[in-house]
Design a protein around this motif. Structure first.
Motif, short mmCIF file in Angstrom:
data_model
loop_
_atom_site.label_atom_id
_atom_site.label_comp_id
_atom_site.label_asym_id
_atom_site.label_seq_id
_atom_site.Cartn_x
_atom_site.Cartn_y
_atom_site.Cartn_z
N GLY A 147 92.22 61.66 8.77
CA GLY A 147 93.08 62.13 9.85
C GLY A 147 92.49 61.98 11.23
N GLY A 148 91.22 61.66 11.28
CA GLY A 148 90.54 61.51 12.55
C GLY A 148 90.75 60.14 13.17
N LEU A 206 97.91 44.34 9.68
CA LEU A 206 98.03 44.53 8.25
C LEU A 206 99.05 45.65 8.03
CD1 LEU A 206 96.72 43.93 5.41
CD2 LEU A 206 95.16 45.83 5.94
N ASP A 207 99.91 45.50 7.04
CA ASP A 207 100.97 46.48 6.84
C ASP A 207 100.43 47.90 6.72
OD1 ASP A 207 103.28 44.45 4.85
OD2 ASP A 207 102.98 44.63 7.01
N SER A 208 99.32 48.06 6.03
CA SER A 208 98.81 49.40 5.76
C SER A 208 98.26 50.11 7.00
CB SER A 208 97.74 49.36 4.67
OG SER A 208 96.63 48.60 5.10
N VAL A 209 98.08 49.39 8.10
CA VAL A 209 97.55 50.02 9.31
C VAL A 209 98.58 50.09 10.43
CG1 VAL A 209 95.25 49.17 8.71
CG2 VAL A 209 96.58 47.97 10.47
N LYS A 210 99.75 49.51 10.20
CA LYS A 210 100.80 49.55 11.22
C LYS A 210 101.16 50.99 11.56
CE LYS A 210 103.11 45.15 10.26
NZ LYS A 210 104.33 44.50 9.74
N GLY A 211 101.29 51.25 12.85
CA GLY A 211 101.61 52.59 13.30
C GLY A 211 100.41 53.50 13.43
N ARG A 212 99.26 53.07 12.91
CA ARG A 212 98.03 53.88 13.00
C ARG A 212 96.99 53.20 13.88
NH1 ARG A 212 94.98 54.75 8.64
NH2 ARG A 212 95.58 52.83 7.55
N PHE A 213 96.93 51.88 13.82
CA PHE A 213 95.93 51.12 14.59
C PHE A 213 96.61 50.40 15.74
CE2 PHE A 213 92.65 50.25 10.96
CZ PHE A 213 92.63 51.61 10.66
N THR A 214 95.89 50.27 16.86
CA THR A 214 96.38 49.53 18.01
C THR A 214 95.28 48.63 18.53
OG1 THR A 214 97.85 51.35 18.63
CG2 THR A 214 97.41 49.66 20.29
N ILE A 215 95.59 47.35 18.64
CA ILE A 215 94.63 46.39 19.17
C ILE A 215 94.96 46.10 20.63
CG2 ILE A 215 95.95 44.35 18.47
CD1 ILE A 215 93.26 42.99 17.82
N ASN A 235 93.77 55.50 14.49
CA ASN A 235 94.18 56.89 14.36
C ASN A 235 94.61 57.18 12.93
OD1 ASN A 235 93.81 57.18 17.18
ND2 ASN A 235 95.92 56.59 17.59
N SER A 236 94.69 58.46 12.62
CA SER A 236 95.13 58.89 11.28
C SER A 236 94.38 58.14 10.19
CB SER A 236 96.64 58.66 11.13
OG SER A 236 97.35 59.36 12.13
N LEU A 237 93.08 58.11 10.33
CA LEU A 237 92.27 57.35 9.39
C LEU A 237 92.33 57.94 7.99
CD1 LEU A 237 89.29 56.58 11.76
CD2 LEU A 237 90.59 54.86 10.48
N LYS A 238 92.24 57.04 7.02
CA LYS A 238 92.30 57.40 5.61
C LYS A 238 91.02 56.94 4.92
CE LYS A 238 97.29 56.53 5.60
NZ LYS A 238 98.40 55.76 4.97
N GLY A 292 79.13 43.32 12.19
CA GLY A 292 80.08 44.37 11.94
C GLY A 292 79.57 45.76 12.26
N THR A 293 80.52 46.70 12.25
CA THR A 293 80.20 48.10 12.46
C THR A 293 80.81 48.90 11.31
OG1 THR A 293 80.32 49.92 14.06
CG2 THR A 293 82.22 48.45 13.96
N GLN A 294 80.06 49.85 10.79
CA GLN A 294 80.48 50.61 9.62
C GLN A 294 81.43 51.74 10.02
OE1 GLN A 294 79.60 50.30 6.15
NE2 GLN A 294 81.25 51.81 5.95
N VAL A 295 82.55 51.80 9.31
CA VAL A 295 83.50 52.91 9.46
C VAL A 295 83.58 53.62 8.11
CG1 VAL A 295 85.92 53.53 9.82
CG2 VAL A 295 84.84 51.80 11.28
N THR A 296 83.30 54.91 8.12
CA THR A 296 83.36 55.70 6.90
C THR A 296 84.28 56.89 7.13
OG1 THR A 296 81.07 55.09 6.34
CG2 THR A 296 82.03 56.97 5.18
N VAL A 297 85.30 56.99 6.28
CA VAL A 297 86.27 58.08 6.39
C VAL A 297 86.14 58.96 5.16
CG1 VAL A 297 88.68 58.67 6.74
CG2 VAL A 297 87.80 56.51 7.63
N SER A 298 85.79 60.21 5.40
CA SER A 298 85.61 61.15 4.29
C SER A 298 86.91 61.90 4.01
CB SER A 298 84.50 62.13 4.62
OG SER A 298 84.84 62.90 5.74
N SER A 299 87.11 62.24 2.76
CA SER A 299 88.34 62.95 2.37
C SER A 299 88.20 64.44 2.49
CB SER A 299 88.70 62.57 0.94
OG SER A 299 87.63 62.90 0.06
#
Length: 123
Positions: free
Chosen positions: A14-15, A60-69, A83-86, A116-123
């Motif tokens: 969600g972050g 990518l379909d799964s990030v539409k509406g959450r990511f902005t480039i 946004n609204s990371l999963k 690259g840069t590491q992105v880790t999203v915890s549940s």
């Protein structure tokens, strides 16, 4: 052109995170930019891209509406606001540059890559 991605980190579900891709060398505006990610045990996949002038974007379909480039050709940077990371967004994210007019959606279409840069999203 040399690229360097930054801005990754650990965030709760969600972050938000904002990734940056800084370019040096040849004119940044000559290149379409793509963001790709690779999770452990999975193939690298396209996430988002933007054309040279920034007018067109693709996701990518799964990030539409959450990511902005976005990109700033004066500052030679591209950004990916997430946004609204999963938890399934967890991966190493890389930016890449292509001299094609179209948005690069495949890794082989990009001639230049940043570390690259590491992105880790915890549940």
């Amino acid at each position: 052109v040399q690229l360097q991605a930054s801005g990754g980190g650990l965030v709760q579900a969600g972050g938000s995170l904002r990734l940056s891709c800084e370019a040096s060398g040849r004119s940044f505006s000559w290149y379409a930019i793509g963001w790709f990610r690779q999770a452990p045990g999975k193939e690298r996949e396209f996430v988002s891209g933007i054309t040279r002038g920034g007018r067109d974007t693709y996701y990518l379909d799964s990030v539409k509406g959450r990511f902005t480039i976005s990109r700033d050709n004066v500052k030679n940077t591209a950004s990916l606001q997430m946004n609204s990371l999963k938890p399934e967004d967890t991966a190493v994210y890389s930016c890449a540059a292509s001299s094609r007019f179209e948005i690069p959606t495949k890794a082989e279409e990009c001639a230049y890559w940043g570390r690259g840069t590491q992105v880790t999203v915890s549940s």
